[in-house]
Write an enzyme that holds these catalytic residues in place. Structure first.
Site, PDB file in Angstrom:
ATOM      1  N   HIS A   1      -7.336  -0.495   5.754  1.00 36.05           N
ATOM      2  CA  HIS A   1      -6.265   0.381   6.265  1.00 36.05           C
ATOM      3  C   HIS A   1      -6.060   1.522   5.262  1.00 36.05           C
ATOM      4  O   HIS A   1      -6.056   2.692   5.611  1.00 36.05           O
ATOM      5  CB  HIS A   1      -5.005  -0.454   6.445  1.00 36.05           C
ATOM      6  CG  HIS A   1      -3.792   0.311   6.841  1.00 36.05           C
ATOM      7  ND1 HIS A   1      -3.655   0.906   8.074  1.00 36.05           N
ATOM      8  CD2 HIS A   1      -2.643   0.587   6.161  1.00 36.05           C
ATOM      9  CE1 HIS A   1      -2.468   1.523   8.130  1.00 36.05           C
ATOM     10  NE2 HIS A   1      -1.840   1.334   6.986  1.00 36.05           N
TER      11      HIS A   1
ATOM     12  N   ASP B   1      -0.052  -3.816   6.316  1.00 36.01           N
ATOM     13  CA  ASP B   1      -0.668  -3.245   7.519  1.00 36.01           C
ATOM     14  C   ASP B   1      -2.144  -3.630   7.631  1.00 36.01           C
ATOM     15  O   ASP B   1      -2.926  -2.942   8.282  1.00 36.01           O
ATOM     16  CB  ASP B   1      -0.565  -1.713   7.494  1.00 36.01           C
ATOM     17  CG  ASP B   1       0.840  -1.217   7.771  1.00 36.01           C
ATOM     18  OD1 ASP B   1       1.729  -2.043   8.064  1.00 36.01           O
ATOM     19  OD2 ASP B   1       1.057   0.010   7.692  1.00 36.01           O
TER      20      ASP B   1
ATOM     21  N   ASP C   1       6.139   4.775   4.854  1.00 37.10           N
ATOM     22  CA  ASP C   1       7.048   3.828   5.513  1.00 37.10           C
ATOM     23  C   ASP C   1       7.064   2.463   4.815  1.00 37.10           C
ATOM     24  O   ASP C   1       7.759   1.546   5.262  1.00 37.10           O
ATOM     25  CB  ASP C   1       6.715   3.684   7.012  1.00 37.10           C
ATOM     26  CG  ASP C   1       5.327   3.144   7.275  1.00 37.10           C
ATOM     27  OD1 ASP C   1       4.380   3.539   6.563  1.00 37.10           O
ATOM     28  OD2 ASP C   1       5.179   2.307   8.191  1.00 37.10           O
ATOM     29  N   HIS C   2       6.311   2.338   3.707  1.00 39.94           N
ATOM     30  CA  HIS C   2       6.314   1.100   2.914  1.00 39.94           C
ATOM     31  C   HIS C   2       6.917   1.300   1.525  1.00 39.94           C
ATOM     32  O   HIS C   2       7.289   0.336   0.872  1.00 39.94           O
ATOM     33  CB  HIS C   2       4.894   0.546   2.792  1.00 39.94           C
ATOM     34  CG  HIS C   2       4.316   0.151   4.122  1.00 39.94           C
ATOM     35  ND1 HIS C   2       4.144  -1.163   4.490  1.00 39.94           N
ATOM     36  CD2 HIS C   2       3.943   0.897   5.189  1.00 39.94           C
ATOM     37  CE1 HIS C   2       3.651  -1.195   5.731  1.00 39.94           C
ATOM     38  NE2 HIS C   2       3.531   0.037   6.172  1.00 39.94           N
TER      39      HIS C   2
ATOM     40  N   HIS D   1       4.938  -4.661  10.678  1.00 38.28           N
ATOM     41  CA  HIS D   1       5.381  -3.974  11.898  1.00 38.28           C
ATOM     42  C   HIS D   1       5.532  -4.934  13.078  1.00 38.28           C
ATOM     43  O   HIS D   1       4.767  -5.895  13.193  1.00 38.28           O
ATOM     44  CB  HIS D   1       4.377  -2.887  12.316  1.00 38.28           C
ATOM     45  CG  HIS D   1       4.349  -1.700  11.408  1.00 38.28           C
ATOM     46  ND1 HIS D   1       5.195  -0.619  11.580  1.00 38.28           N
ATOM     47  CD2 HIS D   1       3.584  -1.424  10.325  1.00 38.28           C
ATOM     48  CE1 HIS D   1       4.936   0.283  10.641  1.00 38.28           C
ATOM     49  NE2 HIS D   1       3.965  -0.178   9.864  1.00 38.28           N
TER      50      HIS D   1
ATOM     51  N   HIS E   1       0.845  -1.212   0.000  1.00 36.73           N
ATOM     52  CA  HIS E   1       0.000   0.000   0.000  1.00 36.73           C
ATOM     53  C   HIS E   1       0.866   1.243   0.000  1.00 36.73           C
ATOM     54  O   HIS E   1       2.089   1.165   0.117  1.00 36.73           O
ATOM     55  CB  HIS E   1      -0.978  -0.015   1.178  1.00 36.73           C
ATOM     56  CG  HIS E   1      -0.352   0.129   2.527  1.00 36.73           C
ATOM     57  ND1 HIS E   1       0.471  -0.833   3.082  1.00 36.73           N
ATOM     58  CD2 HIS E   1      -0.425   1.124   3.460  1.00 36.73           C
ATOM     59  CE1 HIS E   1       0.859  -0.432   4.287  1.00 36.73           C
ATOM     60  NE2 HIS E   1       0.338   0.751   4.535  1.00 36.73           N
TER      61      HIS E   1
ATOM     62  N   HIS F   1       1.504   3.920   1.925  1.00 35.43           N
ATOM     63  CA  HIS F   1       2.098   4.703   3.019  1.00 35.43           C
ATOM     64  C   HIS F   1       3.621   4.792   2.882  1.00 35.43           C
ATOM     65  O   HIS F   1       4.273   3.835   2.471  1.00 35.43           O
ATOM     66  CB  HIS F   1       1.713   4.101   4.374  1.00 35.43           C
ATOM     67  CG  HIS F   1       0.299   4.430   4.758  1.00 35.43           C
ATOM     68  ND1 HIS F   1      -0.415   3.694   5.671  1.00 35.43           N
ATOM     69  CD2 HIS F   1      -0.534   5.420   4.333  1.00 35.43           C
ATOM     70  CE1 HIS F   1      -1.625   4.233   5.793  1.00 35.43           C
ATOM     71  NE2 HIS F   1      -1.723   5.272   4.994  1.00 35.43           N
TER      72      HIS F   1
HETATM   73 ZN   LIG Z   1       0.174   1.761   6.477  1.00 38.61          ZN
END
Ligand SMILES: [Zn+2]
Length: 257
Positions: free
Chosen positions: A110, A131, A58-59, A169, A54, A56
């Site tokens: 999410h 996530d 941090d990905h 995570h 996805h 975001h």
């Molecule tokens: Zn995320």
């Protein structure tokens, strides 16, 4: 032999590296390029592809820097806004990588562009769920609603019980503290918490988790259980007529826990 190793990034992210003896590697959700480049160099691996769950940061934050070093395909959802995606995917597609292949599952909730990758690697079913699903928890509902997320989690729940789940995570212990608040009587929550406390004390990841075990201690996979429903009603102060109501109530509780 193919193996799957975590590359720790930021505070609590894992970038999963699927790698084999021939020196090929595929990484899932490289939020940061530096730890990936280090891992590839230290293990004499060549990057062959990037899998995205996805949008975001941090990905995906490390994708462009990895592409500057390795011209590889980038897999991701077909209706995602991520520009770097070169192989757009949707539900039912299969990704062929080395000597294994992964099926694409759409799992919105999410985010709306969230997908998961599922397939057999080294003799066992494996799920890269980003996530959407965490051990003992699930992702926050940034873009979807509770009904949508439940549908996505139900889809994952139907996978084989022996599926190893590779979440993005290390949230397991804090999720288990919440699970304990939802299900104070649960031996399964307690058992998993003791196990994870011991792993974390030694600096060992609590992942992958096993899907068939998650269904016994992850409150977000247990919305139809009477004890979870009772606690959801007590905490929210309103009746939970459906499992989705229960799910929505515990998700809202977790957001402020
Ligand atoms: Zn995320």
């Amino acid at each position: 032999m193919t193996e799957i190793l975590p590359i720790p990034a930021f505070n609590d992210n894992y970038i999963w590296s699927i790698q084999n003896d021939q020196g090929d590697a595929w990484v899932v959700d490289p939020g940061d390029a530096q730890p990936v480049l280090r891992h590839l160099a230290e293990n004499s691996l060549t990057l062959r592809g990037i899998l995205i769950t996805h949008h975001h940061h941090d990905h995906i934050g490390g994708v462009n820097e990895l592409l500057a070093n390795y011209a590889v395909p980038v897999y991701g959802f077909m209706r995602s806004a991520i520009k770097a995606i070169t192989i757009p995917l949707q539900e039912g597609d299969r990704v062929e990588l080395g000597d294994f292949s992964l099926a694409v599952l759409e799992t919105p909730g999410h985010t709306l562009d969230h997908i998961a990758y599922f397939g057999e690697i080294a003799g066992a079913p494996r799920l890269f769920c980003g996530d959407t699903l965490f051990s003992a928890g699930c992702g926050r509902l940034f873009e979807g609603d509770p009904a949508m997320m439940r549908q996505s989690l139900d889809k994952l729940k139907r996978l084989p019980a022996n599926t190893y789940i590779y979440c993005a995570h290390e949230y397991t212990l804090s999720n288990l503290r919440f699970a304990q608040a939802v299900m104070p009587e649960s031996d399964e929550v307690n058992k998993r918490k003791l196990q994870c406390e011991s792993l974390r004390a030694r600096g060992v990841p609590t992942l992958p988790a096993v899907l068939g075990e998650e269904v016994a201690y992850n409150p977000f996979l247990m919305a139809e259980h009477p004890a979870v429903r009772r606690m959801a009603q007590e905490v929210s102060g309103s009746p939970c007529a459906t499992a989705t109501d229960t799910f929505a109530a515990i998700r809202a509780w977790k957001d402020r826990f």
